[in-house]
Design an enzyme around this catalytic site. Structure first.
Site, PDB file in Angstrom:
ATOM      1  N   ASP A  67       3.818  -5.728   4.066  1.00 26.55           N
ATOM      2  CA  ASP A  67       3.448  -4.699   4.963  1.00 26.55           C
ATOM      3  C   ASP A  67       4.549  -4.782   6.011  1.00 26.55           C
ATOM      4  OD1 ASP A  67       2.245  -2.738   6.257  1.00 26.55           O
ATOM      5  OD2 ASP A  67       0.486  -3.219   5.688  1.00 26.55           O
ATOM      6  N   HIS A  86       0.892  -1.253  -0.017  1.00 23.18           N
ATOM      7  CA  HIS A  86       0.040  -0.030   0.039  1.00 23.18           C
ATOM      8  C   HIS A  86       0.803   1.491  -0.020  1.00 23.18           C
ATOM      9  CE1 HIS A  86      -0.076   1.319   4.502  1.00 23.18           C
ATOM     10  NE2 HIS A  86       0.014   0.092   4.561  1.00 23.18           N
ATOM     11  N   GLU A 111      -5.094   1.635   2.420  1.00 23.22           N
ATOM     12  CA  GLU A 111      -5.249   0.323   3.363  1.00 23.22           C
ATOM     13  C   GLU A 111      -5.246   0.918   4.804  1.00 23.22           C
ATOM     14  OE1 GLU A 111      -3.021  -2.339   5.749  1.00 23.22           O
ATOM     15  OE2 GLU A 111      -2.762  -0.479   5.635  1.00 23.22           O
ATOM     16  N   ASP A 125       6.188   2.772   7.317  1.00 24.70           N
ATOM     17  CA  ASP A 125       4.720   1.879   6.955  1.00 24.70           C
ATOM     18  C   ASP A 125       3.990   2.710   5.905  1.00 24.70           C
ATOM     19  OD1 ASP A 125       2.224   0.578   7.079  1.00 24.70           O
ATOM     20  OD2 ASP A 125       1.978   1.022   9.125  1.00 24.70           O
ATOM     21  N   HIS A 169       3.135   3.448  13.546  1.00 25.96           N
ATOM     22  CA  HIS A 169       2.208   4.403  13.813  1.00 25.96           C
ATOM     23  C   HIS A 169       2.374   5.637  14.880  1.00 25.96           C
ATOM     24  CE1 HIS A 169      -1.558   2.402  11.640  1.00 25.96           C
ATOM     25  NE2 HIS A 169      -0.433   1.801  11.029  1.00 25.96           N
TER      26      HIS A 169
END
Length: 349
Positions: A228, A66, A205, A175, A317
């Site tokens: 990923d 993604h 995504e 990411d 994240h």
């Protein structure tokens, strides 16, 4: 040795969910000379097809990475010019304090994530975990100046460039830009694929695997490989059972995550290829979070024999993320080898 300068360009490009145009244009430019055909669908997914050389049964494999990154979207500009926002994808709010972001309006404007100063917080406020709604974005401009360039609905991304730290790379959007890089490099090095390989650079995504769902429905692949990042909680305070993966221990072969139980045949195939090619690997079981693998596995008309290659990553994240260069190279080599060997494996067991 990986091409860190290309990885840097890919990671630093902007592309919040639903606003992937900049990274999409970069991907198309890079991948077009490497494949037989490139197409973009209505949702914005990029399909890079490398046709099989010996494929009488018209078999295909879809590999998904993604393009989007976690980001924000402008929801309000107050009378002082401060911006309120909503998240696009999941954030760890405690990492946002005083961090720089880029608001992508009529021109790019660098701002800072502001919140209430600790000096004037009550004891209760100091002890509670921050929420994303506690923050605002300060562009250092008046409302009139802000509104010349910024509108409700403009995307916002993190402002962090790629640096090398030891044998690691550290940047915003590892990411999942590291997987975009891995897929490009695997397509560059791919020589002897018997079946059709669809390298799909997917959109949205981070807000629900939306691009991969559409792409798998379009392609209807026989096999699927998701690419990923995954958690590497190999840092102080982690129990052995919590680490998921470790940096420097090789490509992660996914067994399951919260959205996919990988096909045992694909897991066994990947392990065999890694062992045969002497590629360092580690198993991955992630009990929370999902990837494009779910879309590939389930959204074709007949389903796909699917698994995933994951890149161990620290600080997922958060404002910056970190991966190991050797692990990245192992992932490239494992993906390339799997694509070249996939038609030689006995899938009946």
């Amino acid at each position: 040795m990986i091409n860190v300068s290309l990885l840097k360009e890919i990671c630093e490009e902007a592309g919040a969910p639903g606003f992937e145009k900049r990274i999409r244009d970069r991907v198309i430019k890079e991948v077009t000379p490497l494949v037989d055909d490139v197409k973009v669908d209505n949702l914005g997914n990029v399909y890079a097809l490398k046709k099989g050389k010996n494929n009488p049964d018209n078999l295909s494999v879809m590999v998904a990475a993604h393009m989007d990154e976690i980001g924000f979207i402008v929801t309000h500009i107050d009378k002082e010019g401060f911006i309120r926002f909503h998240t696009l994808g999941g954030f760890d709010p405690k990492t946002l304090t005083a961090q720089r972001v880029i608001v992508h309006g009529k021109k790019d404007l660098v701002g800072v994530m502001g919140t209430k100063p600790i000096h004037v917080m009550s004891p209760e406020e100091r002890n509670k975990n921050p929420k994303t709604t506690d923050y605002f974005i300060d562009l250092g401009l008046s409302k009139e100046e802000v509104e010349k360039y910024v509108s409700i609905g403009d995307p916002i991304t993190r402002e962090r460039s790629l640096i090398k730290m030891g044998n690691c790379v550290n940047c915003k959007s590892i990411d999942n830009r590291v997987s975009v890089f891995i897929l490009i490099e695997a397509l560059r090095n791919l020589e002897n694929n018997d079946i059709d390989v669809y390298g799909v650079f997917t959109v949205q995504e981070e807000v629900g695997i939306r691009g991969a769902n559409v792409a798998a429905h379009n392609i209807n692949p026989d096999f699927g490989i998701g690419l990923d990042t995954t958690i590497a909680f190999d840092t102080p305070g982690a129990g052995e059972h919590e680490k998921v993966t470790k940096l420097g221990e090789g490509a992660a072969i996914k067994v399951m995550d919260a959205s996919t139980i990988c096909d045992y045949r694909m897991v066994n195939f990947m392990k065999k290829v890694a062992d045969d090619k002497k590629i360092k690997w580690q198993p991955e079981i992630l009990t929370a979070g999902g990837t494009d693998t779910a879309g590939i596995q389930r959204m074709g008309k007949k389903g796909a024999i699917s698994g995933a290659i994951s890149i161990p990553t620290r600080y997922l994240h958060q404002v910056i993320e970190m991966a190991n260069k050797d692990d990245i190279e192992d992932c490239i080599n494992l993906l390339k080898s799997c694509l070249e060997e996939i038609n030689t494996y006995d899938w009946s067991h």
